[in-house]
Design a protein around this motif. Structure first.
Motif, PDB file in Angstrom:
ATOM      1  N   LYS A  57      50.656   0.781 -24.879  1.00 14.29           N
ATOM      2  CA  LYS A  57      49.695   1.731 -24.569  1.00 14.29           C
ATOM      3  C   LYS A  57      48.323   1.142 -25.190  1.00 14.29           C
ATOM      4  CE  LYS A  57      48.009   6.417 -24.429  1.00 14.29           C
ATOM      5  NZ  LYS A  57      48.226   7.989 -24.908  1.00 14.29           N
ATOM      6  N   ILE A  58      48.204   0.897 -26.601  1.00 16.94           N
ATOM      7  CA  ILE A  58      47.140   0.207 -27.278  1.00 16.94           C
ATOM      8  C   ILE A  58      46.743  -1.132 -26.482  1.00 16.94           C
ATOM      9  CG2 ILE A  58      46.513  -0.392 -29.471  1.00 16.94           C
ATOM     10  CD1 ILE A  58      48.260   1.342 -30.497  1.00 16.94           C
ATOM     11  N   ALA A  59      47.625  -1.943 -26.270  1.00 15.80           N
ATOM     12  CA  ALA A  59      47.390  -3.126 -25.644  1.00 15.80           C
ATOM     13  C   ALA A  59      46.666  -3.181 -24.359  1.00 15.80           C
ATOM     14  CB  ALA A  59      48.643  -4.009 -25.580  1.00 15.80           C
ATOM     15  N   LYS A  60      47.007  -2.257 -23.499  1.00 16.42           N
ATOM     16  CA  LYS A  60      46.552  -1.997 -22.304  1.00 16.42           C
ATOM     17  C   LYS A  60      44.862  -1.442 -22.426  1.00 16.42           C
ATOM     18  CE  LYS A  60      47.133   0.324 -17.941  1.00 16.42           C
ATOM     19  NZ  LYS A  60      47.821   1.421 -17.151  1.00 16.42           N
ATOM     20  N   LYS A  61      44.671  -0.543 -23.441  1.00 18.19           N
ATOM     21  CA  LYS A  61      43.243   0.052 -23.814  1.00 18.19           C
ATOM     22  C   LYS A  61      42.460  -1.266 -24.270  1.00 18.19           C
ATOM     23  CE  LYS A  61      41.144   3.544 -26.176  1.00 18.19           C
ATOM     24  NZ  LYS A  61      41.031   5.057 -26.990  1.00 18.19           N
ATOM     25  N   GLY A  62      42.945  -1.782 -25.105  1.00 13.48           N
ATOM     26  CA  GLY A  62      42.340  -3.024 -25.626  1.00 13.48           C
ATOM     27  C   GLY A  62      41.957  -4.082 -24.746  1.00 13.48           C
ATOM     28  N   ASP A  63      42.819  -4.381 -23.729  1.00 16.76           N
ATOM     29  CA  ASP A  63      42.261  -5.410 -22.786  1.00 16.76           C
ATOM     30  C   ASP A  63      41.143  -4.956 -22.172  1.00 16.76           C
ATOM     31  OD1 ASP A  63      44.546  -6.940 -23.267  1.00 16.76           O
ATOM     32  OD2 ASP A  63      45.979  -6.340 -22.035  1.00 16.76           O
ATOM     33  N   LYS A  64      41.363  -3.729 -21.643  1.00 19.33           N
ATOM     34  CA  LYS A  64      40.059  -3.299 -21.092  1.00 19.33           C
ATOM     35  C   LYS A  64      38.507  -3.177 -21.768  1.00 19.33           C
ATOM     36  CE  LYS A  64      42.665   0.273 -18.021  1.00 19.33           C
ATOM     37  NZ  LYS A  64      42.779   1.758 -17.841  1.00 19.33           N
ATOM     38  N   LEU A  65      38.804  -3.073 -23.051  1.00 13.58           N
ATOM     39  CA  LEU A  65      37.722  -2.922 -23.775  1.00 13.58           C
ATOM     40  C   LEU A  65      37.104  -4.569 -24.025  1.00 13.58           C
ATOM     41  CD1 LEU A  65      38.360  -0.668 -26.859  1.00 13.58           C
ATOM     42  CD2 LEU A  65      37.024  -0.056 -24.857  1.00 13.58           C
ATOM     43  N   VAL A  66      38.033  -5.385 -24.113  1.00 15.89           N
ATOM     44  CA  VAL A  66      37.755  -6.808 -24.223  1.00 15.89           C
ATOM     45  C   VAL A  66      37.125  -7.383 -22.974  1.00 15.89           C
ATOM     46  CG1 VAL A  66      38.788  -9.392 -24.506  1.00 15.89           C
ATOM     47  CG2 VAL A  66      39.434  -7.689 -26.174  1.00 15.89           C
ATOM     48  N   ASN A  67      37.598  -6.890 -21.892  1.00 15.44           N
ATOM     49  CA  ASN A  67      36.979  -7.300 -20.454  1.00 15.44           C
ATOM     50  C   ASN A  67      35.452  -6.574 -20.277  1.00 15.44           C
ATOM     51  OD1 ASN A  67      39.146  -8.836 -19.362  1.00 15.44           O
ATOM     52  ND2 ASN A  67      40.408  -6.764 -18.564  1.00 15.44           N
ATOM     53  N   THR A  68      35.453  -5.570 -20.939  1.00  8.60           N
ATOM     54  CA  THR A  68      34.088  -4.997 -20.923  1.00  8.60           C
ATOM     55  C   THR A  68      33.144  -6.072 -21.921  1.00  8.60           C
ATOM     56  OG1 THR A  68      34.918  -2.741 -20.712  1.00  8.60           O
ATOM     57  CG2 THR A  68      32.751  -3.181 -21.536  1.00  8.60           C
ATOM     58  N   PHE A  69      33.729  -6.104 -22.898  1.00 11.91           N
ATOM     59  CA  PHE A  69      32.656  -7.025 -23.864  1.00 11.91           C
ATOM     60  C   PHE A  69      32.526  -8.685 -23.449  1.00 11.91           C
ATOM     61  CE2 PHE A  69      32.529 -10.447 -27.424  1.00 11.91           C
ATOM     62  CZ  PHE A  69      31.441  -9.920 -27.917  1.00 11.91           C
ATOM     63  N   ARG A  70      33.452  -8.897 -22.643  1.00  3.09           N
ATOM     64  CA  ARG A  70      33.335 -10.244 -21.977  1.00  3.09           C
ATOM     65  C   ARG A  70      32.186 -10.157 -20.940  1.00  3.09           C
ATOM     66  NH1 ARG A  70      38.196 -10.750 -20.060  1.00  3.09           N
ATOM     67  NH2 ARG A  70      39.047 -11.832 -21.687  1.00  3.09           N
ATOM     68  N   ASN A  71      32.370  -8.993 -20.096  1.00  2.00           N
ATOM     69  CA  ASN A  71      31.337  -8.809 -18.940  1.00  2.00           C
ATOM     70  C   ASN A  71      29.953  -8.615 -19.646  1.00  2.00           C
ATOM     71  OD1 ASN A  71      33.265  -9.086 -16.986  1.00  2.00           O
ATOM     72  ND2 ASN A  71      33.783  -7.005 -17.037  1.00  2.00           N
TER      73      ASN A  71
END
Length: 290
Positions: A57-71
């Motif tokens: 669950k944490i990994a899934k949330k973290g991936d979304k945050l990293v994608n946000t930072f990337r964008n």
């Protein structure tokens, strides 16, 4: 005379300067990512099966945050780097500023004229402002070599043009960065070196959201002998290159990929991950001391 290629480096400095406020707004996002990493690492599925699902669950949330930072940042910066052609982002381990040597020679030989000085002073002013006002480390945005060039080579180029006030601001910013990046055994674990050891022992890899983020983007040095040292970056780059060569871009792919520890590390004199641990640290890969 300053060439167009050197001007591109100045344009990139201007780009960073113009986005200081935007970059600083990403700090809460990076803090969230860091907190999730710590939360993930505190869980141990080997002692509690529920931790496995909490980690997912944490990994899934973290991936979304990293994608946000990337964008929000990384893609923007990478596009600017590519458009200005100041380095090759795909050339991992050697993505320095192209043509920065031209600026070095220009300054060292004092072949600049009044118009050149005007451009240099303008770039220098923005350079100092970036160091003074950027609340995040450049290694959050740039490859290792560009960060090193920015802090070391560009500083040397601007040095003859720095005022006393400029030098004071830079020294103050260096102290802030030093305090922010002090490395201990504990922080090395968070920064990724423990991932390398765990991977070599076929243990679970501590959570990282993006394979590129696994590299330590700074100049921390792993002392091996009195006369020899090897950066953590070199070790991690070798593992990263092997993962990328096999399209291990996802977290699950990364933790199941087998690293060839006998392969020579780029930029070393016949060293592999295996013989570094064995010959220099007197440790076997599966040693309990690790």
């Amino acid at each position: 005379m300053i060439t167009e290629k050197v001007k591109n480096i100045f344009y990139f400095i201007d780009f960073l300067y113009s986005n200081i406020i935007h970059f600083n707004k990403q700090k809460p996002l990076l803090d969230q990512i860091d907190n999730l990493r710590k939360e993930y690492n505190d869980l141990d599925p080997k002692t509690n099966f529920e931790h496995k699902f909490k980690r997912e669950k944490i990994a899934k949330k973290g991936d979304k945050l990293v994608n946000t930072f990337r964008n929000n940042c990384k893609n923007l910066i990478n596009e600017k780097i590519s458009s200005l052609e100041i380095t090759d982002l795909s050339n991992i381990g050697n993505n320095h500023f192209y043509n920065i040597g031209e600026l070095v020679v220009l300054v060292e030989t004092q072949k600049y004229d009044q118009e050149d000085v005007k451009l240099i002073l303008e770039a220098k002013s923005k350079y100092v402002s970036i160091l003074e006002n950027l609340e995040l480390s450049l290694d959050n945005f740039l490859p290792y070599d560009l960060v090193r060039d920015f802090h070391e080579t560009l500083y040397d180029c601007f040095k003859p043009f720095l005022s006393f006030d400029d030098k004071h601001k830079i020294e103050k910013s260096k102290q802030i960065q030093f305090n922010r990046h002090q490395i201990t055994i504990e922080t090395l674990d968070e920064k990724g070196i423990r991932n390398a050891v765990n991977k070599l022992q076929n243990k679970s890899v501590e959570f990282e959201f993006e394979i590129d983020n696994w590299i330590i983007n700074n100049g921390n040095i792993f002392e091996i002998t009195e006369d020899f040292s090897l950066s953590f970056f070199a070790i991690q780059t070798e593992i990263l290159k092997q993962c990328k060569a096999n399209s291990t871009g996802k977290f699950q792919d990364f933790i199941t990929y087998g690293i060839d520890i006998s392969k020579l590390i780029t930029g070393t004199d016949g060293l592999s991950i295996e013989n570094i641990f064995k010959e220099f640290l007197d440790l076997e890969i599966n040693s309990e001391k690790l």
